[in-house]
Design an enzyme around this catalytic site. Structure first.
Site, short mmCIF file in Angstrom:
data_model
loop_
_atom_site.label_atom_id
_atom_site.label_comp_id
_atom_site.label_asym_id
_atom_site.label_seq_id
_atom_site.Cartn_x
_atom_site.Cartn_y
_atom_site.Cartn_z
N LYS A 140 -17.23 -9.66 -45.40
CA LYS A 140 -17.44 -8.26 -45.10
C LYS A 140 -16.10 -7.57 -45.34
CE LYS A 140 -19.49 -5.17 -41.70
NZ LYS A 140 -18.46 -4.16 -41.52
N ARG A 188 -20.04 7.21 -48.80
CA ARG A 188 -21.25 7.02 -48.03
C ARG A 188 -21.66 8.28 -47.26
NH1 ARG A 188 -21.67 2.61 -43.20
NH2 ARG A 188 -23.55 3.40 -42.25
N LYS A 210 -19.19 -10.36 -37.09
CA LYS A 210 -17.86 -9.77 -36.92
C LYS A 210 -16.86 -10.80 -36.41
CE LYS A 210 -18.61 -5.13 -37.10
NZ LYS A 210 -17.77 -4.08 -37.55
N GLU A 219 -21.28 -13.82 -47.69
CA GLU A 219 -20.11 -13.30 -48.40
C GLU A 219 -19.22 -12.54 -47.42
OE1 GLU A 219 -22.72 -11.18 -50.96
OE2 GLU A 219 -22.29 -9.25 -50.05
N SER A 236 -26.37 1.13 -42.48
CA SER A 236 -25.37 0.34 -41.79
C SER A 236 -25.83 -1.11 -41.79
CB SER A 236 -25.30 0.87 -40.37
OG SER A 236 -24.01 0.83 -39.89
N LEU A 237 -25.15 -1.97 -41.05
CA LEU A 237 -25.60 -3.36 -40.92
C LEU A 237 -25.76 -3.68 -39.44
CD1 LEU A 237 -23.18 -5.19 -43.39
CD2 LEU A 237 -25.65 -5.00 -43.64
N ASP A 273 -13.19 -4.97 -45.57
CA ASP A 273 -12.86 -3.91 -44.64
C ASP A 273 -12.23 -2.74 -45.41
OD1 ASP A 273 -12.76 -2.71 -42.24
OD2 ASP A 273 -11.06 -3.84 -41.46
N CYS A 312 20.73 13.76 -28.16
CA CYS A 312 20.67 12.33 -28.46
C CYS A 312 20.73 11.53 -27.16
CB CYS A 312 21.82 11.94 -29.37
SG CYS A 312 21.94 10.18 -29.64
N TYR A 323 -21.08 -5.36 -54.36
CA TYR A 323 -21.92 -6.42 -53.81
C TYR A 323 -23.40 -6.06 -53.72
CZ TYR A 323 -20.57 -3.47 -49.86
OH TYR A 323 -20.31 -2.39 -49.07
N GLU A 332 3.03 -5.57 -73.00
CA GLU A 332 2.17 -5.67 -74.19
C GLU A 332 0.94 -4.78 -74.03
OE1 GLU A 332 2.99 -10.12 -75.94
OE2 GLU A 332 1.94 -9.96 -74.03
N TYR A 333 0.41 -4.76 -72.81
CA TYR A 333 -0.73 -3.89 -72.56
C TYR A 333 -0.34 -2.44 -72.84
CZ TYR A 333 -4.41 -1.29 -70.26
OH TYR A 333 -5.43 -0.40 -70.02
N ASP A 334 0.83 -2.06 -72.32
CA ASP A 334 1.28 -0.67 -72.51
C ASP A 334 1.42 -0.30 -73.98
OD1 ASP A 334 1.31 -0.28 -69.84
OD2 ASP A 334 3.48 -0.57 -69.59
N CYS A 343 27.92 8.31 -33.90
CA CYS A 343 27.00 7.97 -32.80
C CYS A 343 26.90 6.44 -32.71
CB CYS A 343 25.63 8.58 -33.07
SG CYS A 343 24.37 8.07 -31.91
N CYS A 375 19.87 12.63 -34.79
CA CYS A 375 21.22 12.82 -34.27
C CYS A 375 22.11 12.82 -35.50
CB CYS A 375 21.58 11.66 -33.35
SG CYS A 375 23.34 11.65 -32.95
N CYS A 429 24.38 9.49 -27.52
CA CYS A 429 25.70 10.14 -27.56
C CYS A 429 25.64 11.59 -27.06
CB CYS A 429 26.28 10.09 -28.97
SG CYS A 429 25.45 11.22 -30.11
N GLU A 474 -17.29 -1.82 -51.93
CA GLU A 474 -16.28 -1.43 -50.96
C GLU A 474 -14.96 -1.20 -51.68
OE1 GLU A 474 -17.87 -1.42 -48.17
OE2 GLU A 474 -16.36 -1.21 -46.60
N ASP A 519 2.34 -6.90 -68.94
CA ASP A 519 2.13 -5.47 -68.72
C ASP A 519 2.69 -4.67 -69.89
OD1 ASP A 519 1.25 -6.42 -66.37
OD2 ASP A 519 2.67 -5.34 -65.09
P1 AMP Z 1 -20.71 -1.14 -40.35
O1 AMP Z 1 -19.90 -0.03 -40.92
O2 AMP Z 1 -19.98 -1.97 -39.36
O3 AMP Z 1 -22.07 -0.71 -39.92
O4 AMP Z 1 -20.94 -2.15 -41.55
C1 AMP Z 1 -21.66 -1.75 -42.67
C2 AMP Z 1 -20.73 -1.56 -43.81
O5 AMP Z 1 -20.09 -2.78 -44.16
C3 AMP Z 1 -21.42 -1.15 -45.04
O6 AMP Z 1 -21.64 0.22 -45.08
C4 AMP Z 1 -20.47 -1.58 -46.12
O7 AMP Z 1 -19.62 -0.50 -46.43
C5 AMP Z 1 -19.59 -2.63 -45.47
N1 AMP Z 1 -19.57 -3.91 -46.17
C6 AMP Z 1 -18.44 -4.61 -46.45
N2 AMP Z 1 -18.69 -5.74 -47.10
C7 AMP Z 1 -20.03 -5.79 -47.29
C8 AMP Z 1 -20.90 -6.73 -47.93
N3 AMP Z 1 -20.44 -7.86 -48.50
N4 AMP Z 1 -22.23 -6.45 -47.92
C9 AMP Z 1 -22.69 -5.32 -47.33
N5 AMP Z 1 -21.93 -4.41 -46.73
C10 AMP Z 1 -20.61 -4.62 -46.69
ZN ZN Z 2 23.64 10.14 -31.15
#
Ligand code: AMP
Ligand code: ZN
Length: 707
Positions: free
Chosen positions: A135, A156, A352, A133, A102-103, A137, A446, A246, A55-57, A469, A464, A449, A194, A53
């Site tokens: 999902k 989104r 899920k 792949e 959505s999915l 979060d 409290c 992705y 060296e990068y700096d 106490c 408190c 006490c 994501e 780090d």
């Molecule tokens: P949901 O919100 O449950 O409808 O799931 C859809 C969301 O999953 C998408 O809007 C993405 O933001 C998210 N997501 C996370 N990983 C992936 C992935 N590998 N491919 C597609 N969507 C993904």
């Molecule tokens: Zn106390």
């Protein structure tokens, strides 16, 4: 140029730069930018930096200085251009080029089998190839690049219109500010992915919030989404956000300037991808963090199910949260043929994992007095299993939090447990109220006490302020002996309370002056348990310094800050010489934290206690730092397998790093030492097949360190 050649060449150039700092040519500045970009890529995308780090700096500062002296040469994708001082987001609304859908969800193998059958019917194919792949979060984002430059990024939103967050996205170091799309003949491209906050950063950040008496985030997803909504990009940069990309949703090719969906027929310079997996590959080649190493291409739904099962086992060990897997039809032409509904694409489905959420009822609230006098409301709830543990009480932090989550006694609530973080309430179901719910009332005095409670203006918690106490003194001692602090086994909360009650301990140093004869006369203490206690107390005297610092319970100093502090001195009392200004220079130490540390080490009573502890044989020295200066393990790679007996796995890994070694994630020829604990599994078998790997046990490892 292949990856290996490029690595060698750019590393050579990095080294040249580091050894020729004195004689820099203006014309070399674009090369310096490339060097910095590439080293960022090694660090943030490949997770495998080749320089330190520091060296990068050095290189970064040179570029910054050059650009300041020659403002004409600043390019918008220069690594210095991520942080725009004085700029603020206005989150203007932007329309997505292609809706962000959505999915569809699935929860078991049967759901997947059904879905596969439908997809095969629609495509009139016997057997489909899928790309599977994780999902991730987090919060989804869109990135638009035009003529190689990142020009716009958005959330989104409702899927059609999102918020523009370009300034914030630039703070995510794994998002390239530019990439060579022109070598694929691409003029404009939209990439989706994501934004995440990894488990370690999430934990550290929540700890910090709680130290400040602020409510933590319930899960990393909320933390990531919340971070993208901060106005000041500089604050965002401190959140250490990460990204996985992705999906490519849109491409305009430069040659004909016509818009078409991928795959493109007229192949430009480099072939554009024809499948989802090739697309992830292309993104990776262009410097984006795509799930190239996490995805798998499989034929047929059975293989999909198998890979999902395999991956779920790895879930807890991943550095980031995932809530399932996504299965995608691999062929892009076929994806187009399958099309989408107004809600989700027909060519993909989310699987899920078991929810780490549960619902329960809020029965009552108890008020606990902590070691700093803070009075915390703790909700007692109907016991509920969440992610494998039973939760029956849950902190609800402070009055504001109760208001914000709109919690009432009798409410049905949603609970979540993310990773190894303590459970949190996500929300109350207000629509389920019967009218019999009642408000949660805060005490004025409290509960231990009876001293009147006080709320400092700038704080969210009631305290408190009676230093004598009982609750506070006892909690301080409990905290000191606790697992994450000095880890004095066999001591525990119950014994602290017992010993305190009969006057055996009045404060922390008394732990090291226990009258074991007297304890022997107490009920329930046999010779064996006294021996164990004595040994545990003895062992704690040489605990690493960061544990002692954390154990002291200095306001705002959590485990992470304690480590930072421990690493910056040779002896704890060196902090006498640190003024606030010097403290603020330390990583993650802000004004408030610095003030608190400064006050602690200026206080006579505290200093006397530390001297007393040292007199009783407790080490105030930074042992690790002394070893680290030897660099005992420099250049060596380690991996642990099985359970260790003497050391905690995380501590052992930390020791490797502190001694100049490196932890690797899997068995390969790059591994030097495999440290084998009890019940070692497949890693050991694999390592036995690679001759160069030295297989050692825990004892050998400890011996190596003490050399
Ligand atoms: P949901 O919100 O449950 O409808 O799931 C859809 C969301 O999953 C998408 O809007 C993405 O933001 C998210 N997501 C996370 N990983 C992936 C992935 N590998 N491919 C597609 N969507 C993904
Ligand atoms: Zn106390």
């Amino acid at each position: 140029m292949n990856q290996l050649q490029r690595t060698k060449e750019l590393h050579q150039q990095t080294s040249d730069w580091l050894s020729n700092l004195g004689s820099i040519q203006l014309s070399a500045i674009e090369l310096l930018r490339d060097i910095l970009r590439w080293n960022e890529y090694r660090y943030y995308v490949q997770n495998d930096p080749l320089i330190s780090d520091a060296e990068y700096d050095i290189l970064f500062k040179i570029l910054q200085k050059f650009e300041q002296e020659n403002p004409g040469i600043i390019s918008p994708d220069s690594p210095t251009q991520r942080v725009g001082v004085g700029l603020a987001n206005d989150f203007s609304k932007v329309e997505h080029l292609v809706p962000m859908l959505s999915l569809e969800n699935s929860y078991n193998a049967d759901d997947l089998i059904d879905w596969d059958r439908k997809a095969r019917e629609l495509s009139t194919l016997e057997n489909l190839e899928y790309c599977v792949e994780p999902k991730f979060d987090g919060a989804s984002i869109s990135l638009i690049y035009e003529n190689n430059l990142l020009t716009r990024s958005a959330t989104r939103g409702d899927g059609t219109v999102g918020d523009e967050i370009t300034l914030n996205t630039k703070q995510i170091k794994s998002v390239p500010l530019s990439a060579q799309f022109n070598s694929y003949g691409i003029e404009q491209i939209e990439i989706r992915g994501e934004v995440l906050i990894n488990k370690k950063n999430f934990k550290a950040y929540n700890e910090k919030l709680m130290e400040e008496g602020l409510p933590p985030f319930a899960n990393p997803r909320n933390a990531a989404a919340g971070s993208l909504r901060i106005k000041d990009p500089i604050v965002v940069s401190k959140r250490n956000l990460e990204v996985f990309l992705y999906h490519i949703s849109f491409i305009t090719n430069s040659e004909k300037s016509t818009t078409h969906k991928i795959p493109s027929e007229n192949s430009p310079l480099i072939q554009q991808p024809k499948s989802h997996s090739e697309m992830l590959e292309m993104l990776w080649e262009l410097g984006f963090r795509s799930p190239k190493h996490e995805m798998k291409v499989v034929k047929g739904i059975n293989g999909v199910i198998k890979y999902i099962e395999e991956f779920e086992e790895k879930r807890d060990g991943l550095p980031y949260e995932i809530d399932g897997m996504v299965v995608k039809v691999n062929d892009l032409q076929l994806q187009e043929k399958l099309g989408m509904t107004s809600h989700h694409p027909r060519w993909a489905i989310a699987f899920k994992f078991k929810a780490r959420q549960g619902t329960s009822k809020l029965l009552s609230v108890e008020f606990q007095v902590g070691r700093t006098g803070a009075v915390t409301p703790v909700a007692k709830i109907n016991p509920v299993m969440v992610g494998g543990v039973t939760v029956s009480s849950i902190s609800i932090h402070n009055e504001e939090y109760i208001k914000e989550k709109d919690l009432k006694l009798g409410d049905t609530i949603l609970i979540e447990r993310s990773g190894d973080v303590i459970p949190q309430i996500v929300k109350s179901f207000t629509e389920l109220r019967t009218g019999n719910e009642t408000n949660i009332l805060f005490p004025k005095n409290c509960p231990v006490c009876d001293h009147e409670l006080f709320k400092p203006l700038e704080e969210a918690v009631w305290r408190c302020i009676n230093i004598n106490c009982t609750a506070q003194v006892v909690e301080r001692i409990i905290h000191f002996v606790s697992k994450d602090a000095m880890d004095i086994k066999n001591f525990g909360e119950a014994n602290v309370r017992k010993f305190y009650e009969i006057g055996l301990i009045k404060d922390i140093p008394d732990i090291y002056r226990l009258d074991f004869e007297k304890i022997g006369q107490m009920e329930g203490f046999g010779k064996k348990s006294i021996d164990n206690l004595q040994t545990a107390i003895e062992l704690s005297k040489s605990q690493p310094l960061h544990r002692l610092i954390f154990g002291l319970g200095i306001r705002y100093v959590g485990e992470t800050t304690a480590k930072t502090l421990a690493n910056s001195v040779n002896h704890l009392l060196d902090f006498n010489q640190f003024d606030e200004e010097k403290l603020i220079q330390l990583e993650d130490v802000g004004i408030k934290v610095a003030g608190s540390i400064h006050r602690f080490f200026r206080d006579e009573v505290n200093l006397l206690m530390l001297q007393e502890l040292e007199g009783l044989g407790i080490s105030l020295k930074n042992q690790k730092k002394q070893i680290a200066e030897n660099d005992t393990l420099a250049g060596q790679t380690f991996l642990f397998t099985g359970s260790l007996v003497k050391l905690k796995r995380t501590d052992a890994e930390e020791m490797v790093e502190q001694n100049g070694g490196k932890i690797v994630s899997g068995v390969s020829s790059k591994l030097n030492y495999l440290v084998v604990g009890e019940d070692a599994g497949s890693k050991l078998e694999k390592a036995k097949k690679i001759q160069s790997i030295k297989i050692i046990n825990e004892e050998d490892f400890i011996k190596m360190l003490s050399k």
